[in-house]
Design a protein around this motif. Structure first.
Motif, mmCIF file in Angstrom:
data_model
loop_
_atom_site.group_PDB
_atom_site.id
_atom_site.type_symbol
_atom_site.label_atom_id
_atom_site.label_comp_id
_atom_site.label_asym_id
_atom_site.label_seq_id
_atom_site.Cartn_x
_atom_site.Cartn_y
_atom_site.Cartn_z
ATOM 1 N N MET A 16 7.701 -17.149 -10.150
ATOM 2 C CA MET A 16 8.079 -16.295 -9.186
ATOM 3 C C MET A 16 9.346 -15.382 -9.426
ATOM 4 O O MET A 16 9.944 -15.782 -10.171
ATOM 5 C CB MET A 16 8.623 -17.185 -7.802
ATOM 6 N N GLU A 17 9.025 -14.101 -9.313
ATOM 7 C CA GLU A 17 10.083 -13.001 -9.734
ATOM 8 C C GLU A 17 11.137 -12.875 -8.596
ATOM 9 O O GLU A 17 11.055 -13.294 -7.585
ATOM 10 C CB GLU A 17 9.372 -11.707 -9.710
ATOM 11 N N LEU A 18 12.329 -12.331 -9.085
ATOM 12 C CA LEU A 18 13.511 -12.226 -8.381
ATOM 13 C C LEU A 18 13.087 -11.696 -6.994
ATOM 14 O O LEU A 18 13.488 -12.214 -5.826
ATOM 15 C CB LEU A 18 14.389 -11.192 -9.044
ATOM 16 N N ASN A 19 12.436 -10.458 -6.753
ATOM 17 C CA ASN A 19 12.059 -9.967 -5.678
ATOM 18 C C ASN A 19 11.207 -10.826 -4.736
ATOM 19 O O ASN A 19 11.543 -10.966 -3.502
ATOM 20 C CB ASN A 19 11.366 -8.734 -5.886
ATOM 21 N N GLU A 20 10.513 -11.553 -5.278
ATOM 22 C CA GLU A 20 9.878 -12.720 -4.311
ATOM 23 C C GLU A 20 10.400 -13.751 -3.691
ATOM 24 O O GLU A 20 10.491 -13.997 -2.805
ATOM 25 C CB GLU A 20 8.718 -13.182 -5.135
ATOM 26 N N ARG A 21 11.669 -14.178 -4.496
ATOM 27 C CA ARG A 21 12.524 -15.159 -4.191
ATOM 28 C C ARG A 21 13.297 -14.621 -3.042
ATOM 29 O O ARG A 21 13.784 -15.475 -2.175
ATOM 30 C CB ARG A 21 13.272 -15.867 -5.461
ATOM 31 N N VAL A 22 13.666 -13.410 -3.379
ATOM 32 C CA VAL A 22 14.668 -13.016 -2.336
ATOM 33 C C VAL A 22 13.982 -12.857 -0.892
ATOM 34 O O VAL A 22 14.616 -13.259 0.093
ATOM 35 C CB VAL A 22 15.216 -11.476 -2.654
ATOM 36 N N LYS A 23 12.787 -12.131 -0.793
ATOM 37 C CA LYS A 23 11.914 -12.008 0.263
ATOM 38 C C LYS A 23 11.593 -13.446 1.010
ATOM 39 O O LYS A 23 11.642 -13.628 1.884
ATOM 40 C CB LYS A 23 10.717 -11.258 -0.038
ATOM 41 N N LEU A 24 11.453 -14.489 0.005
ATOM 42 C CA LEU A 24 10.959 -15.977 0.404
ATOM 43 C C LEU A 24 12.152 -16.604 1.333
ATOM 44 O O LEU A 24 12.066 -16.845 2.192
ATOM 45 C CB LEU A 24 10.526 -16.718 -0.719
ATOM 46 N N LEU A 25 13.352 -16.211 0.451
ATOM 47 C CA LEU A 25 14.528 -16.988 1.207
ATOM 48 C C LEU A 25 14.778 -16.204 2.555
ATOM 49 O O LEU A 25 15.340 -16.742 3.559
ATOM 50 C CB LEU A 25 15.585 -16.816 0.256
ATOM 51 N N ARG A 26 15.102 -14.926 2.394
ATOM 52 C CA ARG A 26 15.210 -14.207 3.517
ATOM 53 C C ARG A 26 14.193 -14.653 4.849
ATOM 54 O O ARG A 26 14.574 -14.705 6.108
ATOM 55 C CB ARG A 26 15.025 -12.670 3.404
ATOM 56 N N THR A 27 13.137 -14.651 4.591
ATOM 57 C CA THR A 27 11.970 -14.835 5.604
ATOM 58 C C THR A 27 12.011 -16.556 5.915
ATOM 59 O O THR A 27 11.846 -16.698 7.273
ATOM 60 C CB THR A 27 10.356 -14.541 5.114
ATOM 61 N N GLU A 28 12.420 -17.348 4.975
ATOM 62 C CA GLU A 28 12.382 -18.614 5.522
ATOM 63 C C GLU A 28 13.670 -18.947 6.528
ATOM 64 O O GLU A 28 13.578 -19.758 7.235
ATOM 65 C CB GLU A 28 12.907 -19.464 4.349
ATOM 66 N N HIS A 29 14.536 -17.878 6.373
ATOM 67 C CA HIS A 29 15.802 -18.011 7.251
ATOM 68 C C HIS A 29 15.851 -17.061 8.518
ATOM 69 O O HIS A 29 16.584 -16.988 9.356
ATOM 70 C CB HIS A 29 17.078 -17.683 6.364
ATOM 71 N N LYS A 30 14.411 -16.722 8.742
ATOM 72 C CA LYS A 30 14.087 -16.003 9.880
ATOM 73 C C LYS A 30 15.022 -14.679 9.983
ATOM 74 O O LYS A 30 15.407 -14.588 11.118
ATOM 75 C CB LYS A 30 14.118 -16.897 11.098
ATOM 76 N N LEU A 31 15.364 -13.960 8.762
ATOM 77 C CA LEU A 31 16.188 -12.841 8.924
ATOM 78 C C LEU A 31 15.250 -11.533 8.645
ATOM 79 O O LEU A 31 14.411 -11.509 7.958
ATOM 80 C CB LEU A 31 17.095 -12.893 8.051
ATOM 81 N N THR A 32 15.814 -10.562 9.396
ATOM 82 C CA THR A 32 15.219 -9.230 9.002
ATOM 83 C C THR A 32 15.911 -8.658 8.010
ATOM 84 O O THR A 32 16.945 -9.307 7.681
ATOM 85 C CB THR A 32 15.151 -8.202 10.521
ATOM 86 N N GLN A 33 15.402 -7.779 7.465
ATOM 87 C CA GLN A 33 15.743 -7.111 6.368
ATOM 88 C C GLN A 33 17.393 -6.473 6.675
ATOM 89 O O GLN A 33 18.342 -6.649 6.066
ATOM 90 C CB GLN A 33 15.038 -6.031 5.742
ATOM 91 N N GLU A 34 17.449 -5.900 7.911
ATOM 92 C CA GLU A 34 18.564 -5.375 8.386
ATOM 93 C C GLU A 34 19.573 -6.575 8.479
ATOM 94 O O GLU A 34 20.756 -6.386 8.134
ATOM 95 C CB GLU A 34 18.419 -4.668 9.520
#
Length: 117
Positions: free
Chosen positions: A1-19
């Protein structure tokens, strides 16, 4: 898994919007979007902020480890480094030692506050 995928996965797992995530670590929503699309890589400081925020290692984010947390052996090394830092601080003259402990305390309080937000 690439950096970009890990960042997105962690963010979505924590139920955070990008903002929300961007605000939490002090960057722009556009930067988060670019990181997640693989259009831009975070700098060292931002990478550390991401790791601290999600309580994972930078090696995990970079794909150098599949374990998000430190292993027991790595934790021992970090603990030894902490002891070494404490010994260095304790060896300072009293006034410098007070300042060093104050700086360390401010940093720890900042990190606690950041994790609670």
């Amino acid at each position: 898994m690439e950096l970009n995928e890990r960042v997105k996965l962690l963010r979505t797992e924590h139920k955070l919007t990008q903002e929300q995530f961007a605000t939490a670590i002090g960057i722009t929503k556009a930067s988060v979007s670019k990181f997640e699309k693989g259009m831009k890589a975070p700098g060292r400081e931002t990478l550390e902020k991401i790791a601290d925020y999600f309580n994972v290692t930078t090696d995990y984010l970079l794909g150098r480890s599949e374990e998000p947390e430190l292993t027991t052996e790595e934790d021992k090394i970090v603990s030894e480094e902490g002891k070494n830092i404490m010994a260095i601080i304790e060896s300072l003259p009293e006034e410098e030692r007070k300042k060093a402990w104050e700086q360390l305390e401010m940093y720890v309080n900042y990190m606690k506050m950041k994790k609670n937000n």
